[in-house]
Design an enzyme around this catalytic site. Structure first.
Site, PDB file in Angstrom:
ATOM      1  N   THR A 161       0.822  -1.209   0.000  1.00  0.00           N
ATOM      2  CA  THR A 161       0.000   0.000   0.000  1.00  0.00           C
ATOM      3  C   THR A 161       0.856   1.259   0.000  1.00  0.00           C
ATOM      4  O   THR A 161       2.008   1.233   0.455  1.00  0.00           O
ATOM      5  CB  THR A 161      -0.895  -0.002   1.260  1.00  0.00           C
ATOM      6  N   ASP A 162       0.272   2.377  -0.439  1.00  0.00           N
ATOM      7  CA  ASP A 162       0.984   3.657  -0.351  1.00  0.00           C
ATOM      8  C   ASP A 162       1.002   4.189   1.086  1.00  0.00           C
ATOM      9  O   ASP A 162       1.726   5.137   1.394  1.00  0.00           O
ATOM     10  CB  ASP A 162       0.381   4.707  -1.299  1.00  0.00           C
ATOM     11  N   GLU A 163       0.222   3.576   1.986  1.00  0.00           N
ATOM     12  CA  GLU A 163       0.150   4.086   3.357  1.00  0.00           C
ATOM     13  C   GLU A 163       1.464   3.879   4.128  1.00  0.00           C
ATOM     14  O   GLU A 163       1.678   4.520   5.149  1.00  0.00           O
ATOM     15  CB  GLU A 163      -1.029   3.448   4.105  1.00  0.00           C
ATOM     16  N   TYR A 187      -2.020  -0.740  10.908  1.00  0.00           N
ATOM     17  CA  TYR A 187      -2.118  -1.390   9.596  1.00  0.00           C
ATOM     18  C   TYR A 187      -0.913  -1.060   8.727  1.00  0.00           C
ATOM     19  O   TYR A 187      -0.228  -1.950   8.218  1.00  0.00           O
ATOM     20  CB  TYR A 187      -3.410  -0.963   8.878  1.00  0.00           C
ATOM     21  N   LYS A 191       2.185  -3.451   7.247  1.00  0.00           N
ATOM     22  CA  LYS A 191       2.488  -3.613   5.826  1.00  0.00           C
ATOM     23  C   LYS A 191       3.929  -3.174   5.521  1.00  0.00           C
ATOM     24  O   LYS A 191       4.615  -3.809   4.717  1.00  0.00           O
ATOM     25  CB  LYS A 191       1.504  -2.819   4.959  1.00  0.00           C
TER      26      LYS A 191
END
Length: 382
Positions: A161-163, A187, A191
């Site tokens: 993810t870009d998060e 989260y 990741k």
């Protein structure tokens, strides 16, 4: 005596030559897709079965967000197999690799909802970190006993993810493949950890890995706890449309079928050791997304629930999520430049398709809502 026209002969030769070329550039692969019953995973599985000659082994634990009804279109294909397996179960992972002999892994199995990670971080640590470690080890053991030719062609593609990059608040910058990691939520931290493990297994053991980081996905078959489907279904039901804070958080929206095409391109054409950012070139504030959905529903479903004059009147601003990142935006120039991928949908075309899909597929989402999830708000940290 059979006479063959010279033109026919030419055509036959052309067909033979073309088919040989195709088989040389991309022989039929068997791809193990983890999390293939989830939102992005099921889009990947549908894409591979419907648009390529490759086979899929779908490995999914079927947690709350895993839904085999998202795969009814491909479930009967002889090129599709399903294994209900938890990526934390090492013995079962070893069995799946030995039994199915995949040529590549696309790893999408993950706990993925930020709000849930705030309420119960432990599951995210187990699945996203320990599960990824187990899968890497199972893949490595299997890869090491392959023939040299198959080892060379094997790929472990980790979908992230870009998060992991954190927050772009107060800048006009975009996330690139070299942006430092600064995750904010349990989260995104889990990741980020899994991304590091995948890269370390290449560096330390030579396992041929590739990582992709994507922006916010949306589209058909999206589990209704996420912003876009939640807004569509609440509006249809005349329920409040809860928008965090002032609604000015900016996300880059990527239509899930565009993402699925990109992921398949990466696993088949991407370079080992590379990272590819995948985004939709569609930065939108959350409030703008919600208002767009309301406008589409005014057009497509003018008959509103009792007591609702305009869908927009249902918008309700609620207390912001703890540690909420203000802006994410992806620079997807590299995958465009190196692999030739670009999104086919604009936000306007994609959101219209999405709203229409929910209107046309009530059975799918009603079955989801009859399960454990009831359109409640998560992630208050209480």
């Amino acid at each position: 005596m059979i006479l063959i026209d010279t033109q026919d002969t030419k055509n036959i030769y052309t067909v033979i030559i073309q088919s040989c070329t195709v088989s040389q550039t991309h022989s039929m692969k068997k791809i193990l897709v983890t999390g293939g019953a989830g939102f992005i995973g099921s889009a990947v599985v549908r894409h591979i079965i419907q648009n390529t000659q490759d086979s899929v082994i779908n490995l999914d634990k079927l947690t709350y967000a895993g839904n085999l009804e998202s795969l009814t279109d491909v479930a009967d294909s002889p090129r599709y197999a399903f294994e209900q397996v938890d990526i934390c179960d090492c013995a079962e992972l070893d069995r799946v690799f030995a039994q199915h002999q995949p040529d590549a892994v696309m790893h999408l199995a993950a706990e993925s909802h930020v709000d849930r990670s705030i309420d119960s971080a432990g599951e995210f640590i187990q699945t996203n970190i320990v599960g990824t470690f187990n899968l890497l080890e199972a893949a490595r053991a299997y890869w090491q006993q392959m023939s040299p030719e198959k080892r060379e062609a094997f790929r472990f593609h980790h979908i992230s993810t870009d998060e992991v990059y954190g927050d772009l608040h107060g800048t006009d910058d975009l996330f690139t493949e070299t942006t430092p990691y600064a995750p904010s939520s349990p989260y995104s931290a889990s990741k980020a950890s899994s991304d590091h493990l995948v890269r370390a297994w290449l560096r330390t053991y030579g396992l041929p890995t590739i990582v992709t980081n994507c922006s916010n996905n949306y589209g058909p078959y999206h589990f209704p706890e996420k912003l876009i489907p939640l807004m569509i279904l609440n509006a249809l039901d005349g329920k409040p449309l809860p928008v965090y804070g002032d609604g000015m958080q900016i996300r880059d929206w990527l239509f899930v079928e565009d993402h699925a095409r990109a992921l398949y391109q990466v696993v088949t054409e991407g370079v080992v050791g590379e990272t590819y950012n995948i985004g939709g070139h569609n930065e939108k504030a959350n409030i703008e997304v919600v208002k767009t959905i309301c406008a589409l529903l005014e057009e497509l479903v003018p008959e509103k629930p009792d007591g609702v004059a305009r869908y927009e009147d249902l918008i309700t601003f609620v207390q912001d999520r703890p540690g909420h990142d203000v802006r994410y935006a992806i620079d997807a120039a590299k995958i465009g430049r190196e692999l030739g991928w670009k999104p086919q949908e604009t936000f306007e075309s994609g959101i219209r398709k999405t709203v229409q899909w929910y209107l046309d597929n009530k059975t799918w989402w009603q079955n989801v809502l009859n399960g454990s999830y009831r359109l409640e708000r998560l992630g208050t940290g209480k």
